[in-house]
Design a protein around this motif. Structure first.
Motif, PDB file in Angstrom:
ATOM      1  N   ALA A   1     -10.008  -3.353 -25.746  1.00  0.00           N
ATOM      2  CA  ALA A   1     -11.041  -4.116 -26.445  1.00  0.00           C
ATOM      3  C   ALA A   1     -12.423  -3.527 -26.200  1.00  0.00           C
ATOM      4  N   LYS A   2     -12.486  -2.411 -25.486  1.00  0.00           N
ATOM      5  CA  LYS A   2     -13.785  -1.814 -25.192  1.00  0.00           C
ATOM      6  C   LYS A   2     -14.483  -1.306 -26.440  1.00  0.00           C
ATOM      7  N   ASP A   3     -13.718  -1.026 -27.496  1.00  0.00           N
ATOM      8  CA  ASP A   3     -14.323  -0.581 -28.742  1.00  0.00           C
ATOM      9  C   ASP A   3     -14.508  -1.752 -29.710  1.00  0.00           C
ATOM     10  N   ALA A   4     -14.330  -2.992 -29.191  1.00  0.00           N
ATOM     11  CA  ALA A   4     -14.538  -4.223 -29.967  1.00  0.00           C
ATOM     12  C   ALA A   4     -13.557  -4.384 -31.119  1.00  0.00           C
ATOM     13  N   GLU A   5     -12.416  -3.722 -31.040  1.00  0.00           N
ATOM     14  CA  GLU A   5     -11.380  -3.869 -32.058  1.00  0.00           C
ATOM     15  C   GLU A   5     -10.010  -3.935 -31.379  1.00  0.00           C
ATOM     16  N   VAL A   6      -9.155  -4.801 -31.898  1.00  0.00           N
ATOM     17  CA  VAL A   6      -7.792  -4.909 -31.385  1.00  0.00           C
ATOM     18  C   VAL A   6      -6.834  -4.876 -32.564  1.00  0.00           C
ATOM     19  N   ASP A   7      -5.848  -3.995 -32.494  1.00  0.00           N
ATOM     20  CA  ASP A   7      -4.894  -3.798 -33.583  1.00  0.00           C
ATOM     21  C   ASP A   7      -3.688  -4.722 -33.378  1.00  0.00           C
ATOM     22  N   PHE A   8      -3.763  -5.934 -33.945  1.00  0.00           N
ATOM     23  CA  PHE A   8      -2.681  -6.899 -33.755  1.00  0.00           C
ATOM     24  C   PHE A   8      -1.426  -6.525 -34.528  1.00  0.00           C
ATOM     25  N   THR A   9      -1.571  -5.780 -35.597  1.00  0.00           N
ATOM     26  CA  THR A   9      -0.397  -5.351 -36.348  1.00  0.00           C
ATOM     27  C   THR A   9       0.503  -4.484 -35.477  1.00  0.00           C
ATOM     28  N   THR A  10      -0.108  -3.530 -34.778  1.00  0.00           N
ATOM     29  CA  THR A  10       0.645  -2.659 -33.880  1.00  0.00           C
ATOM     30  C   THR A  10       1.180  -3.433 -32.680  1.00  0.00           C
ATOM     31  N   LEU A  11       0.359  -4.302 -32.123  1.00  0.00           N
ATOM     32  CA  LEU A  11       0.773  -5.068 -30.954  1.00  0.00           C
ATOM     33  C   LEU A  11       1.968  -5.955 -31.257  1.00  0.00           C
ATOM     34  N   LYS A  12       1.906  -6.675 -32.375  1.00  0.00           N
ATOM     35  CA  LYS A  12       2.992  -7.585 -32.731  1.00  0.00           C
ATOM     36  C   LYS A  12       4.267  -6.833 -33.106  1.00  0.00           C
ATOM     37  N   ALA A  13       4.105  -5.596 -33.573  1.00  0.00           N
ATOM     38  CA  ALA A  13       5.286  -4.787 -33.862  1.00  0.00           C
ATOM     39  C   ALA A  13       6.020  -4.439 -32.571  1.00  0.00           C
ATOM     40  N   GLU A  14       5.265  -4.296 -31.485  1.00  0.00           N
ATOM     41  CA  GLU A  14       5.878  -3.988 -30.190  1.00  0.00           C
ATOM     42  C   GLU A  14       6.408  -5.254 -29.522  1.00  0.00           C
ATOM     43  N   ASN A  15       5.662  -6.370 -29.657  1.00  0.00           N
ATOM     44  CA  ASN A  15       6.116  -7.637 -29.091  1.00  0.00           C
ATOM     45  C   ASN A  15       5.458  -8.788 -29.861  1.00  0.00           C
ATOM     46  N   PRO A  16       6.212  -9.510 -30.671  1.00  0.00           N
ATOM     47  CA  PRO A  16       5.647 -10.595 -31.475  1.00  0.00           C
ATOM     48  C   PRO A  16       5.136 -11.772 -30.657  1.00  0.00           C
ATOM     49  N   ASP A  17       5.417 -11.793 -29.345  1.00  0.00           N
ATOM     50  CA  ASP A  17       4.913 -12.873 -28.490  1.00  0.00           C
ATOM     51  C   ASP A  17       3.423 -12.721 -28.192  1.00  0.00           C
ATOM     52  N   ILE A  18       2.856 -11.566 -28.489  1.00  0.00           N
ATOM     53  CA  ILE A  18       1.426 -11.347 -28.249  1.00  0.00           C
ATOM     54  C   ILE A  18       0.618 -12.113 -29.294  1.00  0.00           C
ATOM     55  N   PHE A  19      -0.290 -12.973 -28.847  1.00  0.00           N
ATOM     56  CA  PHE A  19      -1.124 -13.725 -29.785  1.00  0.00           C
ATOM     57  C   PHE A  19      -2.614 -13.525 -29.541  1.00  0.00           C
ATOM     58  N   ALA A  20      -2.970 -12.929 -28.409  1.00  0.00           N
ATOM     59  CA  ALA A  20      -4.390 -12.742 -28.080  1.00  0.00           C
ATOM     60  C   ALA A  20      -4.546 -11.522 -27.189  1.00  0.00           C
ATOM     61  N   TRP A  21      -5.797 -11.086 -27.077  1.00  0.00           N
ATOM     62  CA  TRP A  21      -6.140  -9.980 -26.176  1.00  0.00           C
ATOM     63  C   TRP A  21      -7.317 -10.427 -25.320  1.00  0.00           C
ATOM     64  N   MET A  22      -7.186 -10.327 -24.012  1.00  0.00           N
ATOM     65  CA  MET A  22      -8.218 -10.777 -23.079  1.00  0.00           C
ATOM     66  C   MET A  22      -8.975  -9.584 -22.516  1.00  0.00           C
ATOM     67  N   TYR A  23     -10.309  -9.700 -22.520  1.00  0.00           N
ATOM     68  CA  TYR A  23     -11.155  -8.616 -22.022  1.00  0.00           C
ATOM     69  C   TYR A  23     -12.280  -9.193 -21.185  1.00  0.00           C
ATOM     70  N   ILE A  24     -12.404  -8.723 -19.941  1.00  0.00           N
ATOM     71  CA  ILE A  24     -13.494  -9.133 -19.051  1.00  0.00           C
ATOM     72  C   ILE A  24     -14.222  -7.874 -18.600  1.00  0.00           C
ATOM     73  N   PRO A  25     -15.440  -7.655 -19.055  1.00  0.00           N
ATOM     74  CA  PRO A  25     -16.191  -6.440 -18.711  1.00  0.00           C
ATOM     75  C   PRO A  25     -16.301  -6.232 -17.199  1.00  0.00           C
ATOM     76  N   ASP A  26     -16.325  -4.966 -16.800  1.00  0.00           N
ATOM     77  CA  ASP A  26     -16.467  -4.551 -15.403  1.00  0.00           C
ATOM     78  C   ASP A  26     -15.269  -4.936 -14.537  1.00  0.00           C
ATOM     79  N   THR A  27     -14.146  -5.206 -15.178  1.00  0.00           N
ATOM     80  CA  THR A  27     -12.897  -5.421 -14.451  1.00  0.00           C
ATOM     81  C   THR A  27     -11.803  -4.626 -15.165  1.00  0.00           C
ATOM     82  N   GLU A  28     -10.609  -4.654 -14.605  1.00  0.00           N
ATOM     83  CA  GLU A  28      -9.470  -3.990 -15.232  1.00  0.00           C
ATOM     84  C   GLU A  28      -8.747  -4.918 -16.212  1.00  0.00           C
TER      85      GLU A  28
END
Length: 277
Positions: A75-102
């Motif tokens: 999410a560091k580039d402010a974009e998340v590709d949910f189409t690709t993510l859901k193709a790998e695992n449809p259980d993914i519904f969100a992406w969490m990002y906390i700056p200055d952490t892993e």
């Protein structure tokens, strides 16, 4: 009696918070959403731990080009590709990002088992480090009063960076976290971090009713623990707000470390719910 709550009820944001949001937006305009942090390394590691060459025909291939799917997303580039993510695992519904952490990872919800991702990674593979997940009692739309995101693995897991919020200086200087949904971006301010008994918040409070939400808030503000970090300006949280609670196990103490964040911005304007009195 039922009352409707939406992001308009997020509350009176402090002047400090408003200024921070304005400056953040300006920085985004100046830097550009597509800016990627430079990486001098010519080798990248894929999700299996194997090292892959990031050079081809003398040209460096970016991480997003070389690594696809869950392991390559960020999410560091402010974009998340949910189409690709859901193709790998449809259980993914969100992406969490906390700056200055892993913390730059998917959030999942299994259709049948609440704790499935306690012992499986984001690929659905057995893994003691687990993944970030919510239970079936929470809505994947993030429209609940309090969405509990469990972060597995403990002190040695992929979410160990979150324990830094127990340190007053780190807590004070790191306010924002982001949740990307398909078609929306939610901005939260982290306003509390503390340890509590290792019990289920979803089973301790009925967040579907106003009274259950208020009981949680009463207990929160009734804590008398000097190790608790509580950000000034958020003393007036109400059941009309939208919260996220990150939970991490503290096996060494038999307790639970929790981080509370409150919704500041709902880019798509879709966060809404009816509150039952």
């Amino acid at each position: 009696m039922a009352m409707r709550s939406n992001v308009k009820f997020v509350g009176i944001i402090s002047v400090r918070a408003k200024v921070f949001l304005i400056l953040t937006a300006m920085a985004g305009i100046v830097c550009g959403c597509g800016q990627v942090k430079e990486d001098s390394q010519s080798e990248k590691e894929n999700h299996t731990g194997q090292v892959v060459d990031a050079q081809e025909d003398g040209e460096t291939i970016s991480a997003t080009q070389e690594r696809k799917g869950i392991a390559g997303e960020t999410a560091k580039d402010a974009e998340v590709d949910f189409t690709t993510l859901k193709a790998e695992n449809p259980d993914i519904f969100a992406w969490m990002y906390i700056p200055d952490t892993e913390i730059d990872c998917p959030v999942l919800q299994h259709a049948q088992e609440d704790d499935y991702y306690e012992y499986h990674n984001a690929y659905g593979e057995e893994d003691r480090k687990g993944a970030a997940y919510i239970e079936l009692a929470n809505l994947s739309s993030m429209c609940d009063f309090n969405t509990i995101i469990h972060c597995s693995g403990g002190m040695e897991g992929d979410f160990a960076d979150l324990y830094q919020f127990a340190e007053p200086d780190f807590f004070e200087n790191h306010e924002q976290m982001y949740l990307y949904l398909d078609g929306n971006v939610l901005t939260y301010e982290i306003f509390a971090a503390y340890e509590r008994e290792d019990t289920s918040l979803l089973r301790s409070y009925d967040f579907t009713y106003y009274s259950g939400c208020q009981a949680f808030l009463n207990d929160l503000y009734g804590i008398r623990d000097f190790s608790m970090n509580l950000r000034k300006g958020w003393e007036g949280v109400t059941p009309y707000h939208f919260l996220v609670t990150l939970t991490l196990p503290r096996e060494d103490k038999g307790e639970q470390f929790v981080i509370l964040a409150i919704l500041l911005e709902d880019a798509a304007g879709s966060i809404d719910r009816v509150i039952t009195e």
